[in-house]
Structures are given as structure tokens and as C-alpha cells.
Design a protein around this motif. Sequence first.
Motif, PDB file in Angstrom:
ATOM      1  N   GLU A  87      12.358  -3.957  -6.802  1.00 35.65           N
ATOM      2  CA  GLU A  87      13.294  -3.222  -5.955  1.00 35.65           C
ATOM      3  C   GLU A  87      12.688  -2.919  -4.589  1.00 35.65           C
ATOM      4  O   GLU A  87      13.406  -2.758  -3.614  1.00 35.65           O
ATOM      5  CB  GLU A  87      13.667  -1.884  -6.588  1.00 35.65           C
ATOM      6  CG  GLU A  87      14.496  -1.961  -7.834  1.00 35.65           C
ATOM      7  CD  GLU A  87      14.756  -0.583  -8.391  1.00 35.65           C
ATOM      8  OE1 GLU A  87      15.689   0.084  -7.903  1.00 35.65           O
ATOM      9  OE2 GLU A  87      14.012  -0.176  -9.299  1.00 35.65           O
ATOM     10  N   LEU A  88      11.365  -2.819  -4.526  1.00 37.62           N
ATOM     11  CA  LEU A  88      10.683  -2.413  -3.307  1.00 37.62           C
ATOM     12  C   LEU A  88      10.117  -3.580  -2.515  1.00 37.62           C
ATOM     13  O   LEU A  88       9.691  -3.408  -1.384  1.00 37.62           O
ATOM     14  CB  LEU A  88       9.544  -1.446  -3.664  1.00 37.62           C
ATOM     15  CG  LEU A  88       9.988  -0.189  -4.403  1.00 37.62           C
ATOM     16  CD1 LEU A  88       8.788   0.582  -4.895  1.00 37.62           C
ATOM     17  CD2 LEU A  88      10.847   0.663  -3.508  1.00 37.62           C
ATOM     18  N   GLN A  89      10.095  -4.766  -3.106  1.00 37.27           N
ATOM     19  CA  GLN A  89       9.518  -5.941  -2.461  1.00 37.27           C
ATOM     20  C   GLN A  89      10.267  -6.278  -1.177  1.00 37.27           C
ATOM     21  O   GLN A  89      11.480  -6.460  -1.189  1.00 37.27           O
ATOM     22  CB  GLN A  89       9.556  -7.139  -3.413  1.00 37.27           C
ATOM     23  CG  GLN A  89       8.759  -8.319  -2.948  1.00 37.27           C
ATOM     24  CD  GLN A  89       7.275  -8.031  -2.917  1.00 37.27           C
ATOM     25  OE1 GLN A  89       6.752  -7.284  -3.724  1.00 37.27           O
ATOM     26  NE2 GLN A  89       6.585  -8.614  -1.975  1.00 37.27           N
ATOM     27  N   GLY A  90       9.566  -6.337  -0.050  1.00 33.45           N
ATOM     28  CA  GLY A  90      10.152  -6.693   1.224  1.00 33.45           C
ATOM     29  C   GLY A  90      10.939  -5.575   1.887  1.00 33.45           C
ATOM     30  O   GLY A  90      11.591  -5.799   2.896  1.00 33.45           O
ATOM     31  N   LYS A  91      10.896  -4.377   1.345  1.00 32.24           N
ATOM     32  CA  LYS A  91      11.622  -3.246   1.915  1.00 32.24           C
ATOM     33  C   LYS A  91      10.732  -2.482   2.890  1.00 32.24           C
ATOM     34  O   LYS A  91       9.514  -2.554   2.840  1.00 32.24           O
ATOM     35  CB  LYS A  91      12.089  -2.280   0.819  1.00 32.24           C
ATOM     36  CG  LYS A  91      13.015  -2.896  -0.191  1.00 32.24           C
ATOM     37  CD  LYS A  91      14.358  -3.167   0.387  1.00 32.24           C
ATOM     38  CE  LYS A  91      15.298  -3.670  -0.716  1.00 32.24           C
ATOM     39  NZ  LYS A  91      16.609  -3.919  -0.241  1.00 32.24           N
ATOM     40  N   LEU A 108      15.028   3.475   1.876  1.00 33.37           N
ATOM     41  CA  LEU A 108      14.516   2.117   2.074  1.00 33.37           C
ATOM     42  C   LEU A 108      15.555   1.272   2.796  1.00 33.37           C
ATOM     43  O   LEU A 108      16.749   1.512   2.699  1.00 33.37           O
ATOM     44  CB  LEU A 108      14.205   1.475   0.722  1.00 33.37           C
ATOM     45  CG  LEU A 108      13.259   2.246  -0.192  1.00 33.37           C
ATOM     46  CD1 LEU A 108      13.216   1.599  -1.562  1.00 33.37           C
ATOM     47  CD2 LEU A 108      11.876   2.312   0.403  1.00 33.37           C
ATOM     48  N   ARG A 109      15.069   0.277   3.511  1.00 30.54           N
ATOM     49  CA  ARG A 109      15.960  -0.697   4.150  1.00 30.54           C
ATOM     50  C   ARG A 109      15.284  -2.058   4.108  1.00 30.54           C
ATOM     51  O   ARG A 109      14.077  -2.161   3.890  1.00 30.54           O
ATOM     52  CB  ARG A 109      16.273  -0.304   5.592  1.00 30.54           C
ATOM     53  CG  ARG A 109      15.075  -0.343   6.515  1.00 30.54           C
ATOM     54  CD  ARG A 109      15.485  -0.242   7.979  1.00 30.54           C
ATOM     55  NE  ARG A 109      14.348  -0.092   8.850  1.00 30.54           N
ATOM     56  CZ  ARG A 109      13.555  -1.083   9.255  1.00 30.54           C
ATOM     57  NH1 ARG A 109      13.783  -2.323   8.863  1.00 30.54           N
ATOM     58  NH2 ARG A 109      12.538  -0.849  10.053  1.00 30.54           N
ATOM     59  N   ASP A 110      16.075  -3.102   4.335  1.00 28.17           N
ATOM     60  CA  ASP A 110      15.512  -4.448   4.435  1.00 28.17           C
ATOM     61  C   ASP A 110      14.756  -4.574   5.744  1.00 28.17           C
ATOM     62  O   ASP A 110      15.066  -3.907   6.730  1.00 28.17           O
ATOM     63  CB  ASP A 110      16.619  -5.505   4.383  1.00 28.17           C
ATOM     64  CG  ASP A 110      17.267  -5.604   3.017  1.00 28.17           C
ATOM     65  OD1 ASP A 110      16.562  -5.408   2.015  1.00 28.17           O
ATOM     66  OD2 ASP A 110      18.477  -5.865   2.959  1.00 28.17           O
ATOM     67  N   ALA A 111      13.776  -5.447   5.771  1.00 29.82           N
ATOM     68  CA  ALA A 111      13.014  -5.698   7.003  1.00 29.82           C
ATOM     69  C   ALA A 111      13.941  -6.366   8.025  1.00 29.82           C
ATOM     70  O   ALA A 111      14.843  -7.128   7.672  1.00 29.82           O
ATOM     71  CB  ALA A 111      11.822  -6.594   6.710  1.00 29.82           C
TER      72      ALA A 111
END
Length: 173
Positions: A87-91, A108-111
Motif C-alpha cells: 500500500e505504501l510502495q511508491g507513495k 499519502l499520495r502518488d509520486a
Amino acid sequence: MVSPASRSALCRTALILALAGGVPAFAQESADQQGAQVASNQAAGEVVLIPNRVIYPGELIDTAALKPVTLLPGKHRPDAVATQAEELQGKVAKRTLLPGRYIPVAALRDAWLVEQGAAVQVYFIAGDLTISATAVSLQPGAAGDLIKVRNTDSGKIFSGTVMADGTIRVSAS
């Protein structure tokens, strides 16, 4: 009767907790105490991820900055908190994440695929017709975000959708 010094310390603690905005994770170290839990025949709690250091806004979430913990028996995790590393990968953190606190999904947000002020390729596609132009992004955006861009040739400002490859797709309006 509460002394003024105790009242001041209590108010200061309440203010810090209110400003931090996080809920403490009532947990224990999963690796260290799981054996003791099984030995005492208690039901195993849920495993959640919490930061092991301060994660600042705009910082990419790194799995090395997270630690799995098992919630104490009888404690349940709140809704909308991250529980798995996938869930946190790349956030990226939208706000400060404190050690020992749950990680709300809303924090959290996407990069960003497109940074503000970056030159981007803009495409208008209608059937067999494809028009491309170079523009400057006026806002950052992740895949699927609607952002404003300025055409470098005409100076016109318009909106487009950020695509997975970092280009902007414009539709007729």
C-alpha cells in the motif's frame, strides 16, 4: 486540586497531541513479543506498519523507515490506515508522519509524474488526428490528475490529464 505547573504540563501535552494529529498505535514489537504472546495463549493481534522515524511531507516512503508491529489484544486498528508495505510502495507523505503512530491513507499520495514548471508534451487526439505541442506545467500531477498547462508558443492556459508516461492528454471542450 491540580497545581498550576501540572496543569501547564497537561495543556502542553494535549496541544502537542492535537498538533501532531496522529493516533498512537497501541502495539508491541511483533518479532520480540510474539513468542511471549503465544506462550501465554493470548489471541494474536493485527499487524500494522508504523514509521520508525519521522517522515516529512514530500518524502518518498521507504520500507526501511517502517516497522511492523502487532496490536495488543483487544485493540483494533482504525479504518483507513496502511497495513501492508504494498500500500505504501511508491507513495509520498502529504504531511509529517511520526514514529509510533498509524499511517492514515489520506496522508499519502502518488509520486508526481509531472513537476510544476517542467516542460511537457501535450497531445490532442481525435480519431486519426493527433496534434502535439510543448507546454509548461503550472501544477504538479500524478497519473490521472487534471492539471493546468501553458502553451509555450501561444501562451494560452488550458487543462489536461496526466498520462502514465508523463505526457498530457487534452480533450475538446
